[in-house]
Design an enzyme around this catalytic site. Structure first.
Site, PDB file in Angstrom:
ATOM      1  N   LYS A  44      -8.500  -7.101   2.322  1.00  0.00           N
ATOM      2  CA  LYS A  44      -8.849  -5.845   2.988  1.00  0.00           C
ATOM      3  C   LYS A  44     -10.359  -5.647   2.927  1.00  0.00           C
ATOM      4  O   LYS A  44     -11.058  -6.201   2.083  1.00  0.00           O
ATOM      5  CB  LYS A  44      -8.129  -4.650   2.368  1.00  0.00           C
ATOM      6  CG  LYS A  44      -8.517  -4.317   0.916  1.00  0.00           C
ATOM      7  CD  LYS A  44      -9.763  -3.453   0.779  1.00  0.00           C
ATOM      8  CE  LYS A  44     -10.139  -3.248  -0.688  1.00  0.00           C
ATOM      9  NZ  LYS A  44     -11.514  -2.699  -0.861  1.00  0.00           N
ATOM     10  N   ASP A  73      -4.755  -0.160  -5.564  1.00  0.00           N
ATOM     11  CA  ASP A  73      -4.809  -0.791  -4.244  1.00  0.00           C
ATOM     12  C   ASP A  73      -3.503  -1.480  -3.844  1.00  0.00           C
ATOM     13  O   ASP A  73      -3.324  -1.848  -2.677  1.00  0.00           O
ATOM     14  CB  ASP A  73      -5.939  -1.833  -4.185  1.00  0.00           C
ATOM     15  CG  ASP A  73      -7.301  -1.209  -3.944  1.00  0.00           C
ATOM     16  OD1 ASP A  73      -7.354  -0.038  -3.526  1.00  0.00           O
ATOM     17  OD2 ASP A  73      -8.312  -1.901  -4.159  1.00  0.00           O
TER      18      ASP A  73
END
EC number: 2.7.1.148
Length: 291
Positions: A11, A137
């Site tokens: 990401k 996350d």
């Protein structure tokens, strides 16, 4: 099914804002998260031996409980009372300790894969609740795509897919401690906060140029002070025709967004033969949520 292979996607943070600090030391954030098509590959095979065995292509990575993939396996075994062990091959391509959630994504893919292998029938939401025990996350790395992340990173609002473009990733060979960056972040009236709501609007309108103009990361104020080469890379990528360039997460990785394929490829080839070549990638945004 007795073996499964999965892709664990990296990401970037299109925008990262820190709102404040909680009494427990965690920080409240608002971030726009975006999955990209750079990935690690994870292969999981159950074994009759109850041990968790991890093999990886990077000699410096731990393969014991200090590896988040191991921790994810242990959490899954304990939660669902599974006696089998696992043999896991982890092929790393995402830069390590780079602000790209490589470890969190590996853990997310591991939970997803084990859920499939053992048919524990956990929904995505169930896996996300399990994943947050491994790291803030991990729930996003299970959700993937484009999302607004709030709280300590675990409160997620899916967004429409961001307007696609060419994304050049460059990681300089320096190490950055996320803990150090957050501890040294000073928030005051002079802090330049990202326009998160404006970016959400640009994404909803599919306005790539507006979105690119709003990329911003408050953590740059700490990391770049200690690693000025990050700023030099950003400026150089802009000179190569990038719409904008930004540090991802706590760094040190820099990403640049291009709307022109030839310009992106030219910059990629120049960096690939330079000192950052081993950690330079040209990729695109990832939209699908299928592993």
């Amino acid at each position: 099914m007795d073996i499964i292979s999965l892709k664990a996607y990296a990401k970037i943070n299109l925008a990262l804002d820190v709102i404040g600090k909680r009494p427990n030391g965690y920080h409240d954030v608002r971030m726009i998260m975006q999955t990209i098509k750079l990935y690690d590959k994870i292969t999981i095979k159950p074994t009759t031996n109850p041990d968790i065995t991890i093999k990886t292509n990077l000699h410096f990575l731990p393969t014991n409980e200090n590896n988040i993939v191991y921790t994810a396996c242990k959490l899954f075994k304990d939660t669902f009372q599974i006696s089998d062990g696992f043999y896991i091959n982890l092929e790393k391509r995402i830069p390590v300790a780079a602000g790209m959630a490589g470890g969190s994504s590996d853990a997310a893919a591991t939970l997803f894969g084990l859920n499939e292998l053992f048919q524990t029938n956990q929904s995505l939401e169930d896996l996300m609740k399990l994943g947050v025990k491994l790291g803030a996350d991990v729930p996003y790395c299970l959700l993937r795509g484009t999302a607004l992340s709030e709280g300590i990173g675990e409160v997620l609002t899916p967004l429409p897919p961001a307007p696609n473009c060419y994304c050049l990733i460059v990681k300089p060979p320096v190490s950055v401690s996320t803990k150090f960056v957050y501890e040294n972040l000073k928030l005051d009236e002079n802090t330049k906060h990202p326009n998160i709501d404006g970016m959400v609007e640009a994404i909803e309108k599919q306005d790539l140029h507006q979105m690119s103009s709003l990329v911003s990361n408050v953590l740059e104020s700490v990391t770049i002070k200690h690693h000025p080469e990050i700023e030099r890379i950003k400026m150089d990528l802009l000179s190569h025709g990038a719409l904008n360039a930004l540090m991802s997460g706590s760094g040190p990785t820099v990403f640049a967004l291009f709307d022109n394929q030839k310009a992106a490829e030219r910059a990629f080839y120049e960096y690939k033969v330079g000192p950052y070549g081993k950690q330079t990638f040209l990729t695109r945004f990832f939209e699908s949520k299928n592993v």
